[in-house]
Structures are given as C-alpha cells and as structure tokens.
Scaffold this active site. Sequence first.
Site, PDB file in Angstrom:
ATOM      1  N   GLY A 156      20.200  30.283  25.737  1.00 46.94           N
ATOM      2  CA  GLY A 156      19.125  29.302  25.680  1.00 46.94           C
ATOM      3  C   GLY A 156      18.563  29.018  27.055  1.00 46.94           C
ATOM      4  N   CYS A 197      21.466  19.845  16.784  1.00 44.02           N
ATOM      5  CA  CYS A 197      20.690  19.137  17.795  1.00 44.02           C
ATOM      6  C   CYS A 197      21.061  17.656  17.818  1.00 44.02           C
ATOM      7  CB  CYS A 197      19.196  19.295  17.523  1.00 44.02           C
ATOM      8  SG  CYS A 197      18.154  18.449  18.735  1.00 44.02           S
ATOM      9  N   GLY A 242      26.241  28.021  23.794  1.00 44.37           N
ATOM     10  CA  GLY A 242      26.658  26.857  24.562  1.00 44.37           C
ATOM     11  C   GLY A 242      27.186  27.252  25.927  1.00 44.37           C
ATOM     12  N   GLY A 243      26.396  27.006  26.981  1.00 42.58           N
ATOM     13  CA  GLY A 243      26.858  27.224  28.338  1.00 42.58           C
ATOM     14  C   GLY A 243      26.981  28.664  28.767  1.00 42.58           C
ATOM     15  N   LYS A 297      22.911  26.727  12.312  1.00 44.32           N
ATOM     16  CA  LYS A 297      23.382  26.503  13.682  1.00 44.32           C
ATOM     17  C   LYS A 297      24.022  25.120  13.734  1.00 44.32           C
ATOM     18  CE  LYS A 297      21.820  26.691  18.511  1.00 44.32           C
ATOM     19  NZ  LYS A 297      21.972  25.291  18.958  1.00 44.32           N
ATOM     20  N   HIS A 356      27.506  26.160  18.388  1.00 42.39           N
ATOM     21  CA  HIS A 356      27.495  25.651  19.751  1.00 42.39           C
ATOM     22  C   HIS A 356      28.899  25.114  20.008  1.00 42.39           C
ATOM     23  CE1 HIS A 356      25.169  23.300  23.035  1.00 42.39           C
ATOM     24  NE2 HIS A 356      26.453  23.361  23.353  1.00 42.39           N
TER      25      HIS A 356
END
Length: 318
Positions: free
Chosen positions: A216, A83, A195-196, A122, A154
């Site tokens: 997400g 994050c 991610g994406g 993560k 990610h």
Amino acid sequence: MMDWTDRHCRYFHRQMTRHALLYTEMVVADAVIHGNRERLLGFAPEEHPVALQLGGSDPEKLAKAAAIAFEWGYDEINLNVGCPSDRVQSGTFGACLMRTPDLVAECVGAMKAAVAVPVTVKCRIGVDEQDPEIALDEIADKVLAAGADALWVHARKAWLQGLSPKENRDIPPLDYDRVYRLKARLGANFVGINGGIADLDESLRHLEHSDGAMLGRAAYHNPGLLAEVDQRVFGVADAPIEWRELIDRMADYCAAHIAAGGRLTHVTRHMVGLFHGLPGARRFRQVLSTDATKAGAGPEILHAAFAEINLDQSRDAA
C-alpha cells in the site's frame, strides 16, 4: 488508501507492472448505487486487472453495488472489513464488522450471487479486545463458507477506541505469524497478507508463507519499486522499463485529462516519489509539488521535472 489510489494513480502504477492486481479506494455501496458512477467507478482499460473495494454492511445494497461494478468491468469485488476510519465506523462498516462475522458472511453470499467475478474480503486479525486466535479464525471460516474467493489479512489489530486511523496503521504491533498460521490451517484457500510491507524483498519472504502480498503505502511513496514486480514476483522477463517513454505516456495522459477539464496535479501528485533515491529526485519532487499545482500547468511541467533526473549517473553508480 482512500484519496490515494484513484484512477490516475492506478493508470500510473500500471505503467510499471502488467501483472499486479490494482485496488481502488474504498467506495461506499450507497454511493455506488445513488452517486455519480463515472466519477466513482470510471477507469481506463489499461488498468486491468483492477479490483473495486466496497464498504458497507447491508447485504442487499452490497449485492446491488457489486452487480453495478461487475457491469462496469471490474475484475474482482473486495469487501473491506479492515478500515478503522472514523467515517467507516459511523457508517457501521470497515473494521467494526470484525465483531459481526455472521453479517459479513451474509454480505459475501449476497455479493457472490450477484456477480461472476471473484469476491474477496480484506480484514484485520481482530479489533479492540478480541483475541486474534479466535476472531480471525471465525471470520475466515465464515466468509470462506459463504463463498469468498480470497481473504486478505492486515496483520495487526485495529483499535477503534483510543487510536486515530493513522495510529492504527502503525501502533498496533504486526503479527505476521498469526496470518501464516491461518494460511497453514486453511490449506488450498487463498490467504494474502498486508500491513507494513516495505519492499519487494519483504513481499517475497511473505510469499513463502502466504498466497499474496499487498503493498500500500510503500508502493505509493516509492512507486518505482513496481518496475521490478513482474520479473521478481511473477517471473516475467520483460525488457527493463524505459523511463523516458513512461514519462511521455503519462504526459499524454495528463494532456487528455486537462482537455477533459481536469488539472495536471490530479495526476502528478501521485508521481512525486517515482525516482526515489536517484540523482535529481529531490528536484523532481519540488517541480511536481509546486509548478504542477499552478493554474494552467500543462504536461510540459512533467517533462521539466523529468529533465532533473540523471539516469546516466544512476546507471554509473550501479
């Protein structure tokens, strides 16, 4: 996903998939130790399997927080090293820990010794000027050697200087191939990717090169896609979801939440994208975004919003 995947969101998402692993918002270890645990850790039994995402950089505190979470019944404890939020940087955790892989490994080892459920990590592929070819291998090798049961990556860098947290979700380029190479090198070790990823079609393509795919924002903004997860990803041939029954269950859940002192919008704010792309979806969103926020709003608002959805017309179009 801070402020998004709270207990109400997870209960809602669980109505559409029995098998996907759900993750909490990131919770700081200090808060778990000293804060209101019912507010921070409480969840409904229906949410299983559910993983608690922890933030922190002190091995002793993380171990204590993990032990508390284990007692609360979580199925996995995940350490967030990805994050880029200003809040986590000021607390020396999150993505900035990519620079200190030895400390992350120490944290993982302490957490593993404290719980009898999987401990996972993560991370990003790197931060700032780091070379992802070096940085990702280094943190992966060290946390796995410390006992981590899985690594979720990610697939983009985080730029801690110069980009906002929102920009860090979109501007650094995605490098899925870097994660694929990590998985190929690590063999039997679990490596998941995120991610994406926009939909289940993309998820299935990633699963050809990795062990897991994490959705997400896509799942949050278009939660209806979760209705296909059990069949398409896990191969479970359940009966199609009955949307009226789902709305009834959520209305009952809302009623119980309101009776306990909550507000309708605490739950329905997570539901506005449910019927994305279907006839009546715009009006559904409008009702939940306006009427559900009013003082005294009750579960009848959810039924009123659902009445705007034309399921028969959507079937005819199909």
